[in-house]
Design a protein around this motif. Structure first.
Motif, short mmCIF file in Angstrom:
data_model
loop_
_atom_site.label_atom_id
_atom_site.label_comp_id
_atom_site.label_asym_id
_atom_site.label_seq_id
_atom_site.Cartn_x
_atom_site.Cartn_y
_atom_site.Cartn_z
N ALA A 13 32.99 37.93 39.30
CA ALA A 13 33.20 39.38 39.19
C ALA A 13 31.91 40.16 39.48
O ALA A 13 31.47 40.98 38.69
N LYS A 15 31.28 42.59 41.54
CA LYS A 15 31.43 44.04 41.68
C LYS A 15 31.50 44.74 40.33
O LYS A 15 30.98 45.84 40.16
N MET A 16 32.14 44.12 39.35
CA MET A 16 32.34 44.76 38.05
C MET A 16 31.10 44.71 37.18
O MET A 16 30.95 45.52 36.26
N LYS A 20 35.37 39.64 34.06
CA LYS A 20 36.57 40.47 33.87
C LYS A 20 37.31 40.12 32.58
O LYS A 20 37.98 40.98 32.01
N GLN A 76 39.50 29.49 43.78
CA GLN A 76 40.50 29.81 42.76
C GLN A 76 41.45 28.66 42.48
O GLN A 76 41.90 28.46 41.35
N PRO A 99 46.29 36.57 37.51
CA PRO A 99 44.85 36.88 37.49
C PRO A 99 44.50 37.78 36.31
O PRO A 99 45.26 38.66 35.93
N ASP A 101 42.39 40.14 36.15
CA ASP A 101 42.09 41.53 36.47
C ASP A 101 43.34 42.35 36.77
O ASP A 101 43.26 43.43 37.36
N ASN A 178 45.45 45.92 40.65
CA ASN A 178 44.33 44.99 40.53
C ASN A 178 43.08 45.79 40.19
O ASN A 178 42.59 46.56 41.01
N ASN A 180 39.71 45.47 40.06
CA ASN A 180 38.63 44.57 40.44
C ASN A 180 37.38 45.26 40.97
O ASN A 180 36.46 44.59 41.47
N THR A 181 37.33 46.59 40.86
CA THR A 181 36.11 47.32 41.25
C THR A 181 35.81 48.38 40.20
O THR A 181 36.73 48.87 39.51
N TYR A 185 38.46 50.97 38.06
CA TYR A 185 38.42 51.07 36.60
C TYR A 185 38.18 52.52 36.17
O TYR A 185 38.86 53.05 35.27
#
Length: 231
Positions: A13, A15-16, A20, A76, A99, A101, A178, A180-181, A185
């Motif tokens: 993760a 980017k986050m 996550k 994955q 997933p 996220d 999703n 995921n960024t 969020y």
């Protein structure tokens, strides 16, 4: 018929900025805690597959069945197979792969999808407005074939292409949302991504002083309905 959910939470993760599995969703719950609750309401046992930041994820989720994929960096599908092994040991008849996220899923959607699995169906997945979503639900036989497949594929999407997957339209956008960024969020929750508050520790000391037993840090207040306080 025993349904076991596998929540994939082993990735880095980047980017986050945080794992996550540890990011706050709603009501002070992490993404992983929120999904565990949702799958539980649908009658599923839950297994979380962890990798990066495994120790921190275990500390945050002491009551959850977690298995570690030590080779999480290889893709994955390795996490999927680790989860499948644990699900088979748990006596799974159906396996739901999801997933971490994508925590906005509804329990009612899960119940609908599980009901749609028949004896002649080996795999289903939801779709929302034509877009395919999660979880992917596999019969025991299909899950065993996925575990045993050695095609060089590293991602789940590629691995399930060889299965007969029936798509079920649903009215739940949570099957495709999703998070995921940081931008996604913030658009959904109105703030930058942040960690969920630590789990409450039981014991007289924690109850009487309002501190966590492990750190002595002030215990979080009960989260507000939008889930964004208590961090």
């Amino acid at each position: 018929m025993k349904a076991v959910a596998i929540i994939l939470a082993a990735g880095e993760a980047r980017k986050m900025g945080y794992s996550k599995a540890l990011i706050e969703h709603e009501g002070g719950k992490s993404f992983l805690q929120s999904l565990t609750s949702t799958f539980g309401k649908a009658g599923c046992s839950v297994i979380g597959v962890i990798g990066k930041d495994a120790e921190a994820v275990r500390d945050q989720h002491p009551a959850l069945h977690l298995v570690e994929n030590e080779r999480w960096q290889e893709g994955q599908l390795g996490s999927v197979k680790a989860g499948l092994e644990a699900a088979f040991e748990d006596g799974a008849d159906l396996v739901l792969i999801h997933p971490v996220d994508m925590p906005a899923l509804r329990a009612s959607t899960l119940k609908t999808l599980i009901k749609a699995m028949g004896d002649s169906v080996e795999a289903i997945r939801p779709e929302f407005e034509g877009a395919s979503g999660f979880p992917i639900i596999l019969s025991r036989g299909a899950a065993e074939r996925l575990r045993d497949r050695d095609s060089g594929e590293t991602q789940l999407e590629g691995a399930v292409r060889g299965l007969q997957v029936r798509r079920i339209p649903v009215k739940d956008p949570g099957v495709v949302v999703n998070i995921n960024t940081p931008e996604t969020y913030e658009r959904l929750f109105g703030s930058a991504p942040k960690l969920a508050p630590p789990p409450k520790r039981r014991g007289k000391k924690a109850e009487s002083t309002g501190t966590t037993a492990s750190t002595g840090v002030s215990a979080p207040m009960e989260a507000s309905s939008d889930g964004m306080s208590g961090s």
